[in-house]
Design a protein around this motif. Structure first.
Motif, PDB file in Angstrom:
ATOM      1  N   TYR A 159     -54.190   8.395  26.433  1.00  0.00           N
ATOM      2  CA  TYR A 159     -52.842   8.524  26.256  1.00  0.00           C
ATOM      3  C   TYR A 159     -51.882   7.353  27.042  1.00  0.00           C
ATOM      4  CZ  TYR A 159     -48.754  11.258  25.500  1.00  0.00           C
ATOM      5  OH  TYR A 159     -47.611  12.021  25.171  1.00  0.00           O
ATOM      6  N   TYR A 160     -52.293   7.341  28.185  1.00  0.00           N
ATOM      7  CA  TYR A 160     -51.539   6.549  29.007  1.00  0.00           C
ATOM      8  C   TYR A 160     -51.529   4.942  28.368  1.00  0.00           C
ATOM      9  CZ  TYR A 160     -50.040   4.529  33.680  1.00  0.00           C
ATOM     10  OH  TYR A 160     -49.379   3.794  34.392  1.00  0.00           O
ATOM     11  N   HIS A 161     -52.780   4.577  28.414  1.00  0.00           N
ATOM     12  CA  HIS A 161     -52.962   3.141  27.631  1.00  0.00           C
ATOM     13  C   HIS A 161     -52.433   3.008  26.325  1.00  0.00           C
ATOM     14  CE1 HIS A 161     -54.507   1.748  31.419  1.00  0.00           C
ATOM     15  NE2 HIS A 161     -55.345   2.793  31.367  1.00  0.00           N
ATOM     16  N   LEU A 162     -52.360   3.944  25.531  1.00  0.00           N
ATOM     17  CA  LEU A 162     -51.734   3.855  24.154  1.00  0.00           C
ATOM     18  C   LEU A 162     -50.057   3.765  24.298  1.00  0.00           C
ATOM     19  CD1 LEU A 162     -52.069   4.187  20.981  1.00  0.00           C
ATOM     20  CD2 LEU A 162     -51.722   6.510  21.341  1.00  0.00           C
ATOM     21  N   LEU A 163     -49.753   4.238  25.270  1.00  0.00           N
ATOM     22  CA  LEU A 163     -48.322   4.080  25.364  1.00  0.00           C
ATOM     23  C   LEU A 163     -47.906   2.724  25.917  1.00  0.00           C
ATOM     24  CD1 LEU A 163     -47.305   7.338  27.268  1.00  0.00           C
ATOM     25  CD2 LEU A 163     -47.537   6.866  24.846  1.00  0.00           C
TER      26      LEU A 163
ATOM     27  N   GLU B 270     -46.502  -2.809  24.294  1.00  0.00           N
ATOM     28  CA  GLU B 270     -46.627  -4.188  23.679  1.00  0.00           C
ATOM     29  C   GLU B 270     -46.180  -4.421  22.138  1.00  0.00           C
ATOM     30  OE1 GLU B 270     -50.558  -4.846  24.844  1.00  0.00           O
ATOM     31  OE2 GLU B 270     -50.218  -4.703  26.810  1.00  0.00           O
ATOM     32  N   GLY B 271     -46.552  -3.415  21.350  1.00  0.00           N
ATOM     33  CA  GLY B 271     -46.004  -3.812  20.194  1.00  0.00           C
ATOM     34  C   GLY B 271     -44.682  -3.687  19.633  1.00  0.00           C
ATOM     35  N   LEU B 272     -43.757  -3.062  20.368  1.00  0.00           N
ATOM     36  CA  LEU B 272     -42.517  -2.835  20.220  1.00  0.00           C
ATOM     37  C   LEU B 272     -41.678  -4.259  20.856  1.00  0.00           C
ATOM     38  CD1 LEU B 272     -41.334   0.480  21.346  1.00  0.00           C
ATOM     39  CD2 LEU B 272     -41.045  -0.330  19.134  1.00  0.00           C
ATOM     40  N   ASP B 273     -42.438  -4.745  21.946  1.00  0.00           N
ATOM     41  CA  ASP B 273     -41.911  -6.162  22.353  1.00  0.00           C
ATOM     42  C   ASP B 273     -42.230  -7.129  21.225  1.00  0.00           C
ATOM     43  OD1 ASP B 273     -40.922  -4.835  24.690  1.00  0.00           O
ATOM     44  OD2 ASP B 273     -42.886  -5.445  25.923  1.00  0.00           O
ATOM     45  N   TYR B 274     -43.526  -7.130  21.027  1.00  0.00           N
ATOM     46  CA  TYR B 274     -43.946  -8.163  19.708  1.00  0.00           C
ATOM     47  C   TYR B 274     -42.783  -8.146  18.514  1.00  0.00           C
ATOM     48  CZ  TYR B 274     -46.462 -10.770  16.237  1.00  0.00           C
ATOM     49  OH  TYR B 274     -46.818 -11.529  15.220  1.00  0.00           O
ATOM     50  N   VAL B 275     -42.777  -7.012  18.175  1.00  0.00           N
ATOM     51  CA  VAL B 275     -41.591  -6.721  16.897  1.00  0.00           C
ATOM     52  C   VAL B 275     -40.243  -7.405  17.205  1.00  0.00           C
ATOM     53  CG1 VAL B 275     -40.451  -5.007  15.407  1.00  0.00           C
ATOM     54  CG2 VAL B 275     -42.899  -4.915  16.135  1.00  0.00           C
ATOM     55  N   LEU B 276     -39.974  -6.791  18.124  1.00  0.00           N
ATOM     56  CA  LEU B 276     -38.566  -7.570  18.870  1.00  0.00           C
ATOM     57  C   LEU B 276     -38.646  -9.045  18.892  1.00  0.00           C
ATOM     58  CD1 LEU B 276     -37.316  -4.632  21.317  1.00  0.00           C
ATOM     59  CD2 LEU B 276     -36.185  -5.231  19.079  1.00  0.00           C
TER      60      LEU B 276
ATOM     61  N   SER C 139     -45.800  -0.813  11.520  1.00  0.00           N
ATOM     62  CA  SER C 139     -46.638   0.325  10.874  1.00  0.00           C
ATOM     63  C   SER C 139     -47.692   0.964  11.667  1.00  0.00           C
ATOM     64  CB  SER C 139     -47.231  -0.381   9.566  1.00  0.00           C
ATOM     65  OG  SER C 139     -47.893   0.664   9.078  1.00  0.00           O
ATOM     66  N   ASP C 140     -48.177   0.011  12.539  1.00  0.00           N
ATOM     67  CA  ASP C 140     -49.232   0.313  13.552  1.00  0.00           C
ATOM     68  C   ASP C 140     -48.346   1.385  14.609  1.00  0.00           C
ATOM     69  OD1 ASP C 140     -51.293  -0.797  12.273  1.00  0.00           O
ATOM     70  OD2 ASP C 140     -51.269  -2.314  13.681  1.00  0.00           O
ATOM     71  N   ILE C 141     -47.374   1.041  15.006  1.00  0.00           N
ATOM     72  CA  ILE C 141     -46.670   1.838  15.955  1.00  0.00           C
ATOM     73  C   ILE C 141     -46.356   3.002  15.375  1.00  0.00           C
ATOM     74  CG2 ILE C 141     -44.258   1.901  17.165  1.00  0.00           C
ATOM     75  CD1 ILE C 141     -44.436  -1.255  17.417  1.00  0.00           C
ATOM     76  N   MET C 142     -45.969   2.993  14.287  1.00  0.00           N
ATOM     77  CA  MET C 142     -45.749   4.309  13.484  1.00  0.00           C
ATOM     78  C   MET C 142     -46.669   5.472  13.660  1.00  0.00           C
ATOM     79  SD  MET C 142     -42.382   4.641  12.832  1.00  0.00           S
ATOM     80  CE  MET C 142     -42.152   3.716  14.487  1.00  0.00           C
ATOM     81  N   ARG C 143     -47.995   4.858  13.095  1.00  0.00           N
ATOM     82  CA  ARG C 143     -49.094   5.431  13.212  1.00  0.00           C
ATOM     83  C   ARG C 143     -49.525   6.187  14.621  1.00  0.00           C
ATOM     84  NH1 ARG C 143     -50.546   1.901   9.125  1.00  0.00           N
ATOM     85  NH2 ARG C 143     -51.697   0.637  10.589  1.00  0.00           N
ATOM     86  N   ALA C 144     -49.331   5.195  15.881  1.00  0.00           N
ATOM     87  CA  ALA C 144     -49.429   5.688  17.078  1.00  0.00           C
ATOM     88  C   ALA C 144     -48.539   6.697  17.493  1.00  0.00           C
ATOM     89  CB  ALA C 144     -49.320   4.425  17.932  1.00  0.00           C
ATOM     90  N   PHE C 145     -47.306   6.558  17.024  1.00  0.00           N
ATOM     91  CA  PHE C 145     -46.237   7.924  17.289  1.00  0.00           C
ATOM     92  C   PHE C 145     -47.036   9.194  16.773  1.00  0.00           C
ATOM     93  CE2 PHE C 145     -41.950   5.456  17.561  1.00  0.00           C
ATOM     94  CZ  PHE C 145     -42.476   4.985  19.044  1.00  0.00           C
ATOM     95  N   TYR C 146     -47.685   9.026  15.422  1.00  0.00           N
ATOM     96  CA  TYR C 146     -48.312  10.223  14.902  1.00  0.00           C
ATOM     97  C   TYR C 146     -49.398  10.616  16.021  1.00  0.00           C
ATOM     98  CZ  TYR C 146     -51.309  13.115  12.161  1.00  0.00           C
ATOM     99  OH  TYR C 146     -52.273  14.199  11.856  1.00  0.00           O
ATOM    100  N   HIS C 147     -50.073   9.809  16.331  1.00  0.00           N
ATOM    101  CA  HIS C 147     -51.323  10.253  17.419  1.00  0.00           C
ATOM    102  C   HIS C 147     -50.821  10.653  18.569  1.00  0.00           C
ATOM    103  CE1 HIS C 147     -54.493   8.970  14.870  1.00  0.00           C
ATOM    104  NE2 HIS C 147     -53.697   7.758  14.833  1.00  0.00           N
ATOM    105  N   ILE C 148     -49.677  10.060  19.150  1.00  0.00           N
ATOM    106  CA  ILE C 148     -49.024  10.539  20.404  1.00  0.00           C
ATOM    107  C   ILE C 148     -48.337  11.934  20.151  1.00  0.00           C
ATOM    108  CG2 ILE C 148     -46.876  10.330  21.761  1.00  0.00           C
ATOM    109  CD1 ILE C 148     -47.217   7.242  21.269  1.00  0.00           C
ATOM    110  N   ASP C 149     -47.800  12.211  19.170  1.00  0.00           N
ATOM    111  CA  ASP C 149     -47.265  13.423  18.604  1.00  0.00           C
ATOM    112  C   ASP C 149     -48.355  14.548  18.605  1.00  0.00           C
ATOM    113  OD1 ASP C 149     -44.736  15.189  18.321  1.00  0.00           O
ATOM    114  OD2 ASP C 149     -45.296  15.409  16.431  1.00  0.00           O
TER     115      ASP C 149
ATOM    116  N   GLY D  88     -41.282   7.871  32.186  1.00  0.00           N
ATOM    117  CA  GLY D  88     -41.444   9.185  32.725  1.00  0.00           C
ATOM    118  C   GLY D  88     -42.637  10.006  32.427  1.00  0.00           C
ATOM    119  N   ILE D  89     -43.188   9.840  31.290  1.00  0.00           N
ATOM    120  CA  ILE D  89     -44.546  10.465  31.065  1.00  0.00           C
ATOM    121  C   ILE D  89     -45.473   9.716  31.907  1.00  0.00           C
ATOM    122  CG2 ILE D  89     -45.272   9.137  29.138  1.00  0.00           C
ATOM    123  CD1 ILE D  89     -45.544  12.973  29.556  1.00  0.00           C
ATOM    124  N   GLN D  90     -45.708   8.481  31.863  1.00  0.00           N
ATOM    125  CA  GLN D  90     -46.560   7.948  32.726  1.00  0.00           C
ATOM    126  C   GLN D  90     -46.633   8.214  34.244  1.00  0.00           C
ATOM    127  OE1 GLN D  90     -46.359   3.711  31.285  1.00  0.00           O
ATOM    128  NE2 GLN D  90     -48.223   4.243  30.239  1.00  0.00           N
TER     129      GLN D  90
END
Length: 130
Positions: free
Chosen positions: A16-20, A25-31, A47-57, A119-121
């Motif tokens: 979980y920690y490393h997924l975050l 890194e993905g958000l940085d790449y997109v920006l 799209s991968d980030i959105m899938r990761a959000f699902y797994h995080i949730d 905060g979570i990390q």
């Protein structure tokens, strides 16, 4: 639901920690892609980030089940993920307006995720560094 043993909990928190970090890194790449005008690849990453959000949730539910009584601060941080999810309510409208989309990602979604991730990390570190 069966209780996780100590090793399974460590694995869950570690992944979980490393997924975050990977999502960050993905958000940085997109920006960065907005400046390089490489939006096709950025769409795939987002799209991968959105899938990761699902797994995080989904993982949040499992973590909350295991920590609610023993670590109230971790529980509070996990629940703050709803703030990130709430930012996604604006996504559909923004996606079709590239300049607005970039501003939305840079000024709203990314900061909400970064604040939550930090905060979570911080709360997870004692569990994965022992």
């Amino acid at each position: 639901m069966d209780k996780l043993n100590e090793y399974e909990r460590f694995e869950l928190y570690h992944f979980y920690y490393h997924l975050l970090n990977t999502v960050q890194e993905g958000l940085d790449y997109v920006l960065e892609s907005f400046h390089r005008l490489e939006l096709n690849e950025a769409e795939k990453v987002f799209s991968d980030i959105m899938r990761a959000f699902y797994h995080i949730d989904s993982s949040n539910v499992l973590i909350l089940d295991k920590t609610a009584e023993e670590d109230p601060q971790l529980t509070l941080q996990i629940r703050r993920f709803d703030e990130v999810i709430n930012e996604l309510d604006h996504l559909e409208f923004m996606y079709f307006q590239p300049l607005t989309y970039e501003t939305y990602l840079k000024d709203r979604l990314a900061p909400a995720f970064i604040s939550w991730r930090e905060g979570i990390q911080t709360r997870l570190q004692p569990y994965i560094l022992h």
